[in-house]
Design an enzyme around this catalytic site. Sequence first.
Site, PDB file in Angstrom:
ATOM      1  N   HIS A   1     -12.623  11.354  -6.341  1.00 46.32           N
ATOM      2  CA  HIS A   1     -12.860  10.263  -7.286  1.00 46.32           C
ATOM      3  C   HIS A   1     -14.331  10.298  -7.719  1.00 46.32           C
ATOM      4  O   HIS A   1     -15.209  10.622  -6.916  1.00 46.32           O
ATOM      5  CB  HIS A   1     -12.517   8.919  -6.636  1.00 46.32           C
ATOM      6  CG  HIS A   1     -12.482   7.802  -7.640  1.00 46.32           C
ATOM      7  ND1 HIS A   1     -13.624   7.222  -8.130  1.00 46.32           N
ATOM      8  CD2 HIS A   1     -11.442   7.176  -8.258  1.00 46.32           C
ATOM      9  CE1 HIS A   1     -13.286   6.279  -9.013  1.00 46.32           C
ATOM     10  NE2 HIS A   1     -11.971   6.240  -9.107  1.00 46.32           N
TER      11      HIS A   1
ATOM     12  N   GLU B   1     -10.121  11.090 -15.200  1.00 41.90           N
ATOM     13  CA  GLU B   1     -10.820   9.815 -15.270  1.00 41.90           C
ATOM     14  C   GLU B   1     -12.219  10.047 -15.841  1.00 41.90           C
ATOM     15  O   GLU B   1     -13.147  10.391 -15.088  1.00 41.90           O
ATOM     16  CB  GLU B   1     -10.941   9.183 -13.884  1.00 41.90           C
ATOM     17  CG  GLU B   1      -9.611   8.893 -13.211  1.00 41.90           C
ATOM     18  CD  GLU B   1      -9.739   7.780 -12.177  1.00 41.90           C
ATOM     19  OE1 GLU B   1      -9.099   6.758 -12.352  1.00 41.90           O
ATOM     20  OE2 GLU B   1     -10.511   7.945 -11.212  1.00 41.90           O
TER      21      GLU B   1
ATOM     22  N   GLY C   1      -7.679   0.760 -11.746  1.00 42.82           N
ATOM     23  CA  GLY C   1      -8.653   0.129 -10.861  1.00 42.82           C
ATOM     24  C   GLY C   1      -8.533  -1.379 -10.958  1.00 42.82           C
ATOM     25  O   GLY C   1      -7.634  -1.995 -10.387  1.00 42.82           O
ATOM     26  N   GLY C   2      -9.433  -2.000 -11.714  1.00 46.70           N
ATOM     27  CA  GLY C   2      -9.514  -3.456 -11.795  1.00 46.70           C
ATOM     28  C   GLY C   2      -8.179  -4.146 -12.030  1.00 46.70           C
ATOM     29  O   GLY C   2      -7.865  -5.146 -11.353  1.00 46.70           O
TER      30      GLY C   2
ATOM     31  N   TRP D   1      -7.417   0.185  -5.220  1.00 46.73           N
ATOM     32  CA  TRP D   1      -8.009  -1.127  -4.938  1.00 46.73           C
ATOM     33  C   TRP D   1      -9.496  -1.047  -4.608  1.00 46.73           C
ATOM     34  O   TRP D   1     -10.143  -2.079  -4.443  1.00 46.73           O
ATOM     35  CB  TRP D   1      -7.234  -1.809  -3.795  1.00 46.73           C
ATOM     36  CG  TRP D   1      -5.841  -2.211  -4.158  1.00 46.73           C
ATOM     37  CD1 TRP D   1      -5.241  -2.088  -5.381  1.00 46.73           C
ATOM     38  CD2 TRP D   1      -4.861  -2.820  -3.303  1.00 46.73           C
ATOM     39  NE1 TRP D   1      -3.963  -2.578  -5.342  1.00 46.73           N
ATOM     40  CE2 TRP D   1      -3.706  -3.025  -4.080  1.00 46.73           C
ATOM     41  CE3 TRP D   1      -4.852  -3.200  -1.954  1.00 46.73           C
ATOM     42  CZ2 TRP D   1      -2.542  -3.607  -3.543  1.00 46.73           C
ATOM     43  CZ3 TRP D   1      -3.700  -3.767  -1.426  1.00 46.73           C
ATOM     44  CH2 TRP D   1      -2.563  -3.973  -2.216  1.00 46.73           C
ATOM     45  N   LYS D   2     -10.021   0.158  -4.459  1.00 52.28           N
ATOM     46  CA  LYS D   2     -11.461   0.349  -4.173  1.00 52.28           C
ATOM     47  C   LYS D   2     -11.900  -0.578  -3.028  1.00 52.28           C
ATOM     48  O   LYS D   2     -11.115  -0.811  -2.111  1.00 52.28           O
ATOM     49  CB  LYS D   2     -12.277   0.153  -5.458  1.00 52.28           C
ATOM     50  CG  LYS D   2     -11.778   1.070  -6.595  1.00 52.28           C
ATOM     51  CD  LYS D   2     -12.675   1.119  -7.786  1.00 52.28           C
ATOM     52  CE  LYS D   2     -12.072   2.039  -8.843  1.00 52.28           C
ATOM     53  NZ  LYS D   2     -12.920   2.203 -10.014  1.00 52.28           N
TER      54      LYS D   2
HETATM   55  P1  13P Z   1     -10.840   0.798 -13.766  1.00 56.15           P
HETATM   56  O1  13P Z   1      -9.385   0.703 -14.139  1.00 56.15           O
HETATM   57  O2  13P Z   1     -11.364  -0.444 -13.118  1.00 56.15           O
HETATM   58  O3  13P Z   1     -11.675   1.261 -14.935  1.00 56.15           O
HETATM   59  O4  13P Z   1     -10.970   1.940 -12.639  1.00 56.15           O
HETATM   60  C1  13P Z   1     -10.390   3.183 -12.869  1.00 56.15           C
HETATM   61  C2  13P Z   1     -10.449   3.985 -11.628  1.00 56.15           C
HETATM   62  O5  13P Z   1     -11.511   4.364 -11.185  1.00 56.15           O
HETATM   63  C3  13P Z   1      -9.192   4.266 -10.935  1.00 56.15           C
HETATM   64  O6  13P Z   1      -9.369   5.201  -9.929  1.00 56.15           O
END
Ligand code: 13P
Length: 246
Positions: A92, A164, A230-231, A7-8
């Site tokens: 990350h 990633e 992520g998003g 969820w950042k």
């Molecule tokens: P996104 O799916 O938003 O590209 O992010 C990927 C991510 O950094 C998951 O840790």
Amino acid sequence: MFIGGNWKLHLDTQSATQLTQEIVAGLSDKQAAEIVLFPTFVHLPVVRDALCNSDVKLGAQNQSEHEQGAYTGEVSAWMLKDVGCQYVLLGHSERRHVYHETDAMIAKKLTRAFEAGLKPVLCVGETLDERDDDRASEVVLQQLNAAFADCDVAQIQTTVIAYEPVWAIGTGRVATPDQAQTMHAIIRGFLHDRVGDKARDVQIIYGGSVKPDNAKDIFSKPDVDGGLIGGASLVAEDFLAICSAF
Ligand code: 13P
């Protein structure tokens, strides 16, 4: 399979609770994947409470390389375990690039995580320049070697590895399934050198612009054991679609 929702730096108490409830309610009983949510530190307790009686697990997005002491603003592995985490994201690319975390720090963090009984999700991946220079595999192997410098075979086996590619994170530019498979096979080869046949059991997941409409193709590759989202993990409907995309 392993699906993580990173969820950042998003959500508040109310929206984190609601998103967790929607995800739990939407998952089928037959869910085969390990599903882990990674909210911010401050939302760990509310997400933990909203997860009660579900199989979904809790993880943190980062952790200190120190056990305790005068480190203002840090959170230790023991604290994460104490609050109910089973997993922690380490290395990350946003930590490596924005906060200048080094390979040596990440190696220490892994050790602290294992001491506390947390399962690390170790993130690796190359930048666009490194890929264009044909150095992608060299960079990823160097990150793996450095991170696992102090780990024994059992610890390497319990780590989830997230590939990633930096150029695919938050950009909408997803790696093709073949690009993902190629790197995952290289990572599997590295693991085979370190842990032998047990390398087959280590989860290697892909992250970077995974969405409901591309998840199935990526997850269908033999060495892709899930995704770090992520998003799309911030929208229950999208995250649930990804959780059932294999
Ligand atoms: P996104 O799916 O938003 O590209 O992010 C990927 C991510 O950094 C998951 O840790």
